[in-house]
Design a protein around this motif. Structure first.
Motif, PDB file in Angstrom:
ATOM      1  N   GLU A 119       0.472   3.840   6.450  1.00 36.84           N
ATOM      2  CA  GLU A 119       0.149   3.565   5.044  1.00 36.84           C
ATOM      3  C   GLU A 119       1.239   2.722   4.379  1.00 36.84           C
ATOM      4  N   ARG A 123       0.990  -1.171   2.766  1.00 38.09           N
ATOM      5  CA  ARG A 123       1.407  -1.545   1.409  1.00 38.09           C
ATOM      6  C   ARG A 123       2.378  -2.712   1.440  1.00 38.09           C
ATOM      7  N   GLU A 126       0.507  -5.930   2.413  1.00 36.79           N
ATOM      8  CA  GLU A 126      -0.341  -6.398   1.327  1.00 36.79           C
ATOM      9  C   GLU A 126       0.488  -7.148   0.286  1.00 36.79           C
TER      10      GLU A 126
END
Length: 360
Positions: A119, A123, A126
């Protein structure tokens, strides 16, 4: 001697009377024999005698009776997708479960950490991809650099999805509502990917499978009602929902399946059963199975006598068999069936027929 008879004329009278009586008796006997010969039927030498019984066809329901096996509607063996230790037995085997209910839990090990790392990586990728897109709009980075960062983002997302799947595999859930049938592992066991864990069956419906002969399968249609008779005498109602498109190469028979509602959750899977499949009404006669014979082509049939007193062999179709006899179709509506002597005569042979005792 003559001189003695001449002196006793009464002896001559007695002798003449005896001769006359013998002559009359011989004539009467001859006449009786001639009359008896004239009245006796003329029998050609070598004709066989058979006994026949007149049978009249009557309407009856055609029925195929085959032996089958009761099966659960669905049965699945759940296997481990990951390696891990059995840390919890969430349900007891033999209990009913709902779809999605957890049945067994495996150790998570480092999978939660892998999920958190995935995760975070997503992030970060992105943010890098968004910044690169703004810089590209100002021609401050190359197109290739933007594509590289976008590819890294896609890779991070794929790794995150894999981490989520790996973590979800630590809980074994029911793919459908059913009965927790069997467990192959115990608490504390270490399992490997592909190892069997438990078995789940769905008995809300049952299917009864059987094999049916190729000459009978054309008479079946999907959806037709079928009576299921269990070994203990109980009867269930079902409908034909599957007919194989191809025959089994070994038996040359077709697999059929009958769907049976099991709202009471009866534990019948694995039991034997008899299928009674009605295929319409037809004219048939009841005969003794002992009267059935085979022709040179291997067909079942019976022998009967026509109006010319000749033996005829007619192939028949066996509709059903019970304690009283066999129902067959394919014969004329009224037929003089040979009940005695059928094994000693051949089709086309001339015979002398007579009604069996007790026949009309």
């Amino acid at each position: 001697m003559f001189s003695q008879l001449s002196r006793r004329p009464w002896l001559i009278a007695i002798a003449v009377s005896v001769v006359l009586v013998l002559w009359l008796l011989s004539g009467a006997l001859l006449k009786t024999q001639e009359t008896a010969s004239a009245d006796a039927p003329v029998q050609a030498p070598g004709l066989a005698k058979v006994e026949v019984q007149w049978l009249q066809a009557s309407p009856m329901q055609r029925e195929h009776v085959v032996q089958g096996q009761v099966e659960a509607w669905r049965r699945v063996e759940l296997r481990s997708q990951i390696s891990g230790t059995v840390i919890r037995l969430d349900q007891d085997k033999g209990s009913p479960v709902k779809q999605g209910q957890v049945l067994l839990s495996l150790s998570t090990d480092n999978r939660p950490a892998q999920l958190a790392k995935g995760e975070a990586d997503v992030r970060q990728r992105e943010a890098d991809a968004k910044a690169a897109a703004r810089l590209r709009e100002r021609n401050m980075i190359s197109t290739n650099e933007l594509i590289r960062l976008q590819s890294e983002l896609a890779k991070a997302r794929a790794e995150l999805d894999l981490a989520r799947i790996q973590l979800s595999h630590t809980q074994i859930t029911a793919p459908f509502a059913g009965m927790y049938e069997q467990r192959m592992v115990e608490l504390g066991d270490f399992v490997q990917p592909g190892q069997s864990l438990l078995t789940l069956v769905d008995i809300s419906l049952l299917k009864v499978s059987a094999q049916i002969a190729q000459q009978e399968v054309t008479q079946l249609t999907l959806g037709q009602p079928v009576k299921i008779e269990l070994l203990d005498g109980r009867e269930l109602q079902g409908e034909l929902h599957f007919i194989a498109a191809a025959a089994d190469p070994d038996s040359r028979s077709f697999r059929i399946e009958v769907k049976v509602d099991n709202a009471q959750a009866l534990r019948l899977a694995g039991a034997s059963a008899t299928l009674h499949i009605q295929t319409g009404e037809s004219l048939a006669q009841r005969i003794s199975p002992a009267l059935l014979s085979l022709d040179k082509a291997g067909r079942h049939g019976v022998k009967w006598v026509n109006e010319q007193q000749q033996v005829v062999f007619t192939p028949v179709q066996l509709i059903s068999v019970d304690n009283q006899g066999a129902w067959v179709s394919g014969l004329p509506n009224k037929v003089a069936l040979i009940t005695l002597g059928q094994g000693f005569v051949e089709p086309g042979q001339q015979v002398i027929s007579q009604l069996a005792k007790g026949s009309n």
